[in-house]
Design a protein around this motif. Structure first.
Motif, short mmCIF file in Angstrom:
data_model
loop_
_atom_site.label_atom_id
_atom_site.label_comp_id
_atom_site.label_asym_id
_atom_site.label_seq_id
_atom_site.Cartn_x
_atom_site.Cartn_y
_atom_site.Cartn_z
N VAL A 29 0.83 -1.21 0.00
CA VAL A 29 0.00 0.00 0.00
C VAL A 29 0.86 1.25 0.00
O VAL A 29 0.63 2.20 -0.77
CB VAL A 29 -0.94 -0.01 1.22
N ALA A 30 1.87 1.28 0.86
CA ALA A 30 2.75 2.46 0.95
C ALA A 30 3.48 2.71 -0.36
O ALA A 30 3.62 3.87 -0.79
CB ALA A 30 3.74 2.28 2.10
N GLU A 31 3.95 1.65 -1.00
CA GLU A 31 4.68 1.80 -2.27
C GLU A 31 3.77 2.34 -3.37
O GLU A 31 4.16 3.23 -4.13
CB GLU A 31 5.25 0.43 -2.70
N LYS A 32 2.55 1.82 -3.43
CA LYS A 32 1.63 2.26 -4.49
C LYS A 32 1.20 3.71 -4.30
O LYS A 32 0.93 4.42 -5.28
CB LYS A 32 0.40 1.35 -4.52
N LEU A 33 1.11 4.16 -3.06
CA LEU A 33 0.66 5.51 -2.78
C LEU A 33 1.78 6.55 -2.85
O LEU A 33 1.51 7.75 -2.98
CB LEU A 33 0.00 5.58 -1.40
N PHE A 34 3.01 6.12 -2.71
CA PHE A 34 4.14 7.06 -2.68
C PHE A 34 4.10 8.02 -3.88
O PHE A 34 3.82 7.61 -5.00
CB PHE A 34 5.46 6.26 -2.71
N PRO A 35 4.32 9.32 -3.66
CA PRO A 35 4.80 9.98 -2.43
C PRO A 35 3.71 10.42 -1.47
O PRO A 35 3.99 11.07 -0.48
CB PRO A 35 5.53 11.19 -2.99
N HIS A 36 2.44 10.06 -1.77
CA HIS A 36 1.34 10.48 -0.90
C HIS A 36 1.37 9.68 0.40
O HIS A 36 1.76 8.52 0.43
CB HIS A 36 0.01 10.28 -1.60
N PRO A 37 0.94 10.29 1.50
CA PRO A 37 0.99 9.61 2.79
C PRO A 37 -0.13 8.60 2.99
O PRO A 37 -1.19 8.70 2.36
CB PRO A 37 0.86 10.76 3.79
N VAL A 38 0.10 7.65 3.88
CA VAL A 38 -0.94 6.70 4.30
C VAL A 38 -0.86 6.58 5.81
O VAL A 38 0.21 6.40 6.38
CB VAL A 38 -0.77 5.32 3.62
N ILE A 39 -2.02 6.72 6.45
CA ILE A 39 -2.10 6.59 7.91
C ILE A 39 -2.67 5.21 8.23
O ILE A 39 -3.85 4.93 7.96
CB ILE A 39 -2.97 7.68 8.54
N PHE A 40 -1.84 4.34 8.79
CA PHE A 40 -2.30 3.02 9.22
C PHE A 40 -2.82 3.12 10.65
O PHE A 40 -2.07 3.47 11.57
CB PHE A 40 -1.16 2.00 9.16
N ARG A 41 -4.09 2.78 10.82
CA ARG A 41 -4.64 2.71 12.17
C ARG A 41 -4.46 1.29 12.69
O ARG A 41 -4.79 0.32 12.01
CB ARG A 41 -6.14 3.05 12.17
N THR A 42 -3.92 1.15 13.89
CA THR A 42 -3.72 -0.18 14.46
C THR A 42 -5.08 -0.84 14.71
O THR A 42 -6.12 -0.18 14.70
CB THR A 42 -2.90 -0.12 15.75
N PHE A 43 -5.06 -2.14 14.95
CA PHE A 43 -6.29 -2.93 15.07
C PHE A 43 -7.32 -2.24 15.97
O PHE A 43 -7.06 -1.94 17.13
CB PHE A 43 -6.00 -4.32 15.64
N ASP A 44 -8.51 -2.02 15.42
CA ASP A 44 -9.63 -1.46 16.18
C ASP A 44 -10.68 -2.54 16.30
O ASP A 44 -11.68 -2.56 15.59
CB ASP A 44 -10.19 -0.23 15.45
N LEU A 45 -10.45 -3.48 17.21
CA LEU A 45 -11.29 -4.66 17.36
C LEU A 45 -12.12 -4.58 18.62
O LEU A 45 -11.74 -3.93 19.60
CB LEU A 45 -10.43 -5.92 17.40
N GLY A 46 -13.25 -5.28 18.63
CA GLY A 46 -14.09 -5.38 19.82
C GLY A 46 -13.82 -6.69 20.54
O GLY A 46 -13.79 -7.75 19.93
N GLY A 47 -13.64 -6.62 21.85
CA GLY A 47 -13.30 -7.81 22.62
C GLY A 47 -14.40 -8.84 22.64
O GLY A 47 -14.14 -10.03 22.84
N ASP A 48 -15.67 -8.42 22.45
CA ASP A 48 -16.76 -9.39 22.49
C ASP A 48 -16.73 -10.35 21.31
O ASP A 48 -17.43 -11.35 21.31
CB ASP A 48 -18.10 -8.65 22.52
N ARG A 49 -15.92 -10.03 20.29
CA ARG A 49 -15.84 -10.92 19.13
C ARG A 49 -14.41 -11.41 18.90
O ARG A 49 -14.12 -12.02 17.88
CB ARG A 49 -16.32 -10.19 17.86
N LEU A 50 -13.54 -11.15 19.85
CA LEU A 50 -12.15 -11.55 19.69
C LEU A 50 -11.95 -12.97 20.19
O LEU A 50 -12.33 -13.30 21.31
CB LEU A 50 -11.24 -10.60 20.48
N ARG A 51 -11.37 -13.81 19.35
CA ARG A 51 -11.12 -15.19 19.75
C ARG A 51 -9.73 -15.28 20.39
O ARG A 51 -8.72 -14.98 19.77
CB ARG A 51 -11.18 -16.12 18.52
N THR A 52 -9.71 -15.67 21.65
CA THR A 52 -8.44 -15.89 22.35
C THR A 52 -8.48 -17.28 22.96
O THR A 52 -9.43 -17.63 23.65
CB THR A 52 -8.23 -14.85 23.46
N ASP A 53 -7.45 -18.08 22.67
CA ASP A 53 -7.40 -19.47 23.14
C ASP A 53 -8.62 -20.26 22.71
O ASP A 53 -9.13 -21.12 23.43
CB ASP A 53 -7.28 -19.52 24.68
N GLY A 54 -9.11 -19.95 21.51
CA GLY A 54 -10.24 -20.68 20.95
C GLY A 54 -11.58 -20.30 21.53
O GLY A 54 -12.60 -20.91 21.22
#
Length: 587
Positions: free
Chosen positions: A331-356
């Motif tokens: 994504v960064a290469e294709k957009l260069f020289p324009h910027p890209v802001i990556f937002r880190t994972f915005d997940l909800g815990g009620d749907r997050l699978r941990t340890d199955g």
């Protein structure tokens, strides 16, 4: 075949959620009307081994079908769209589900299709019970897999999709395999009884640039083969069997909208500058690498919000560092020289699978989600930070953290970021050591503390979707109170104003990536309040640019000041509407 409406008495109007702009007129194409027929049976002891063999054979046949669809989509549409079927393969091969089905066939001596139906329905109900739109969409993947396995078990072929039929899709709920089977050249528009702006139908419609309305409740039950349908993706309305007068009016609007889009084309290479020379950054919100081409073709100056959650959601598991690095780098290469802001994972815990296991939360919007999850899972979080850092070598990558509510959280994420940087240095991995770091302002606490937060980061980006609902205590997914959800409420506007002013006092850039930025009616106030950037959904980008280029900055500053003196959303909105009627079409 002619589709028409003989009189006004048969005309019906249905209201839903506008998912993709435009107007479409045509016959219906029905999707998903063939329901599964699954009945409970008791097996004899002798039938059990054959039942298990038949079930596993159906699973294998489903796997072959999904692989075939995956390869077809990858070759004809693109790698990213094909990845939804990788997620479905993971669902199909879920060992817990398969083992439970086989165990219960043995212990209860019930037919496998009946047991599998209810095991998968339980999982589906869990996925759609929360308010997180992304995870509700994963429920549709489960639905698709369930239907395929049971049809194969029963020896039934899924109804072939009318690949080349011209018309408007009418569905209660579309699945990914149904969506990708259509030829976009003959597809006029889309409707769905359920779903929101992040639904499969909505994403497909925007990707194809086709009008769409979702959340129509029982619309699909009202439509018959010879009916005529109008989809107004601008207003979020669908008209069934329009009277001749209505039909002519919408044909006029359709042509008017076509000319409107045609007139926007020359704006592609024009800067988003007001009539008196004030320029603002105009970026795009995306979540798939394949959307980068549309970002550039629409004339956006980069990506103001890249949602990374889909990397988790497409396989319901955290992706490896290499998987993430590959996508972020592309994504960064294709957009260069324009910027890209990556937002880190915005997940909800009620749907997050941990340890199955999935954790059920009664109020996920006020629970374990977003940055809280990341900080509680530092190794997984640091893996994402490393991947984004490694993708930043061209200098056009920015990093943004969601749902921040305290200084302590900012300091924790910055400490983890420094750890990731130090690890990469020791490994002699290149990265942009001066990568810009920002946070989203999504809750009143963050808006009130914006001045303090701005001392810790390089930029602020206002996420109005959550800011509005947290400020007004309005669930944006609740249709009963949808009218109360508005960005024109004076409390919301004052929080936005405060965030901008406090950020600027610290010489920090302030943008907006929420849906409000994509509303042309809101642009004059947002511009007048002094935002540095608007990041919008792609179908609205050219219209937002046209609005900016039709206004004077000195006048919208006066507008914003006056608007904030009013005490109701209705008064503010009407004031802005009158202002635009007077000023929008200046030469």
């Amino acid at each position: 075949m002619r589709h028409s409406s003989p009189n006004a008495s048969s005309e019906k109007t249905f209201s839903g959620i506008p998912a993709s702009p435009g107007i479409a007129i045509g016959p219906p194409i029905f999707i998903g009307r063939n329901l599964l027929n699954v009945e409970e049976r008791t097996l004899s002891p002798e039938e059990v081994p054959m039942e298990i063999h038949k079930f596993l054979k159906a699973v294998q046949k489903t796997k072959e079908e999904l692989l075939m669809i995956h390869n077809k989509v990858q070759n004809n549409i693109g790698v990213e769209k094909a990845k939804v079927f990788e997620a479905q393969l993971l669902i199909l091969e879920d060992k817990i589900v398969l083992d439970e089905t086989i165990r219960r066939v043995k212990e209860e001596r019930k037919n496998a299709d009946w047991l599998y139906f209810y095991i998968m329905r339980r999982l589906y109900d869990l996925m759609i019970s929360g308010r997180d739109g992304y995870f509700r969409e994963r429920g549709i993947d489960i639905l698709d897999v369930k239907r395929r396995v049971i049809r194969n078990f029963q020896g039934k072929n899924a109804a072939a999709a009318p690949l080349e039929q011209t018309g408007i899709i009418v569905s209660h709920q579309m699945t990914p395999s149904q969506i990708v089977s259509f030829n976009r050249r003959v597809l006029l528009g889309l409707t769905s009884d359920i779903g929101g702006k992040t639904s499969h139908v909505a994403i497909l419609a925007r990707s194809f640039e086709k009008p769409a309305v979702v959340g129509l409740k029982k619309f699909s039950e009202e439509v018959k083969d010879k009916d005529l349908v109008i989809v107004d993706g601008n207003a979020g309305q669908v008209i069934l069997n329009p009277a001749e007068k209505t039909l002519q009016e919408y044909r006029r609007r359709q042509e008017e909208y076509r000319r409107f889009l045609q007139n926007l084309i020359p704006l592609k290479d024009q800067p988003p500058t007001t009539l008196d020379g004030h320029e603002i950054e105009l970026s795009a919100n995306i979540e798939f690498p394949e959307e980068v081409a549309s970002v550039l073709s629409h004339g956006a100056r980069g990506v103001g919000l890249y949602r990374t959650e889909y990397l988790y959601l497409k396989k319901v598991a955290f992706p490896s560092e290499e998987e993430q690095f590959s996508e972020y780098k592309s994504v960064a290469e294709k957009l260069f020289p324009h910027p890209v802001i990556f937002r880190t994972f915005d997940l909800g815990g009620d749907r997050l699978r941990t340890d199955g296991v999935r954790t059920r939360e009664n109020n996920p919007f006020l629970g374990w989600r977003s940055i809280r999850i990341s900080l509680d899972m530092p190794e997984i979080f640091k893996m994402q930070l490393r991947a984004i850092l490694r993708a930043s070598t061209r200098g056009n990558v920015r990093l943004m953290f969601p749902m921040v509510t305290s200084i302590g959280e900012i300091q924790q994420v910055k400490a983890l970021l420094e750890e990731a940087k130090e690890e990469l240095r020791k490994e002699r991995q290149p990265f942009d050591n001066k990568i810009s770091v920002g946070i989203m302002i999504e809750v009143p606490a963050a808006a009130i503390m914006a001045g303090e937060f701005a001392k810790e980061v390089d930029f602020l980006s206002i996420g109005t979707n959550d800011l509005i609902q947290y400020t007004l205590a309005v669930d944006r997914g609740n249709e009963k109170i949808a009218a109360l959800y508005t960005g024109f409420h004076p409390a919301v506007l004052r929080l936005i104003k405060r965030t901008i002013e406090d950020g600027h006092r610290q010489n920090v850039w302030v943008g907006m990536c929420g849906e409000m930025a994509s509303n042309p009616l809101a642009v004059p106030i947002l511009l007048g309040l002094g935002l540095d950037e608007l990041s919008v959904t792609l179908p609205f980008l050219s219209e937002i640019k046209r609005t900016i280029r039709s206004l004077r900055f000195d006048e919208v500053q006066k507008l914003a000041k006056k608007a904030l003196s009013f005490n109701s959303a209705e008064t503010i909105q009407k004031y802005v509407e009158r202002f635009l009627d007077k000023h929008l079409h200046r030469p």
